[in-house]
Write an enzyme that holds these catalytic residues in place. Structure first.
Site, PDB file in Angstrom:
ATOM      1  N   ASP A  39      44.085  40.471  31.332  1.00 39.93           N
ATOM      2  CA  ASP A  39      45.523  39.989  31.549  1.00 39.93           C
ATOM      3  C   ASP A  39      45.881  39.458  29.865  1.00 39.93           C
ATOM      4  O   ASP A  39      45.137  38.901  29.195  1.00 39.93           O
ATOM      5  CB  ASP A  39      45.761  38.522  32.137  1.00 39.93           C
ATOM      6  N   ASP A  57      49.606  37.117  47.054  1.00 42.72           N
ATOM      7  CA  ASP A  57      49.041  35.804  46.182  1.00 42.72           C
ATOM      8  C   ASP A  57      49.229  34.609  47.236  1.00 42.72           C
ATOM      9  O   ASP A  57      49.981  34.621  47.860  1.00 42.72           O
ATOM     10  CB  ASP A  57      49.995  35.449  45.065  1.00 42.72           C
TER      11      ASP A  57
END
Length: 241
Positions: free
Chosen positions: A129, A8
């Site tokens: 998600d 990330d």
């Protein structure tokens, strides 16, 4: 079972968030390019990257880093984070990534998802998600009153090449992935599914493999690597030959 170690990127650094909260992040010393090199050295073939700057701005902020990783190491890269236009997808594909992950932009605009799948065949992954079974978007700040399963049914025939299913309640928490829910998504999906969120130990990888579900393509491992709960040497032993 493909193993996708995760990177990330935020402010050119490797970070991890807790439940997607930008205020609750851990920065790590290693640079994204060096981290990708470590994964390559350990024999990993796949890489999951999220551009958190892109998620916040809707632009391909770290395209230069992605280009460097792809050109330096022979890794199959999937990249997501704020991809909201055909041009952004094209920039990533031109940089040599294997798949571009669409999330909020595609969920809020199904036509964008459809067009992307038609224009970039076998190169579009969909990030779903979920929190308590409902989809969340916009960096998980916005909870849609849409059941994840209902949305997948609507877009299942678009030609998506991979679904990445994340249980938000588990992401960054190292409490084990939501295997049951992922299996339900996999049974419904027309394309392979990748498990994401909550990997805590090597046992989670073994459990994912034991599911022996042909529809489940792989698993993403992030925070557990950075915090040392999973050693790259032991994770590398789980890579399918």
């Amino acid at each position: 079972m493909k193993i996708f170690p995760a990177i990330d990127i935020k402010d050119k650094k490797c970070v991890r968030l807790i439940k997607g909260d930008f205020e609750n992040k851990t920065e790590y010393e290693t640079s994204p390019v060096n981290q990708a090199g470590k994964y390559k050295d350990h024999g990993f073939k796949n890489l999951h990257i999220v551009d958190l700057d892109g998620a916040l701005t809707g632009k391909t902020v770290n395209l230069d880093i992605i280009r460097e990783i792809v050109s330096k190491y022979d890794l199959k890269v999937e990249i997501g984070g704020g991809v909201r236009s055909i041009n952004s997808i094209k920039q990533y594909i031109d940089a040599g990534v294997e798949k571009v992950i669409l999330g909020s932009g595609a969920i809020k605009n199904k036509e964008f998802l459809k067009e992307s799948c038609e224009q970039f065949k076998d190169q579009i992954a969909l990030g779903l998600d979920a929190k308590n079974g409902n989809l969340s978007v916009s960096g998980w700040k916005e909870n849609l009153n849409v059941k994840t399963i209902d949305f997948l049914k609507e877009v299942n025939h678009y030609g998506i090449s991979r679904v990445i299913y994340t249980d938000i309640n588990r992401d960054g928490m190292k409490t084990s992935p939501n295997f049951d829910e992922t299996v339900k998504i996999a049974e419904l999906s027309n394309c392979p599914v990748v498990i994401s969120g909550g990997v805590s130990s090597i046992n989670d990888i073994k459990k994912a493999k034991e599911l022996n579900n042909k529809k489940i393509e792989g698993i993403i491992v992030g925070k557990a690597i950075y915090d040392g709960d999973i050693k790259l040497d032991e994770l590398a032993k789980e890579i399918d030959a």
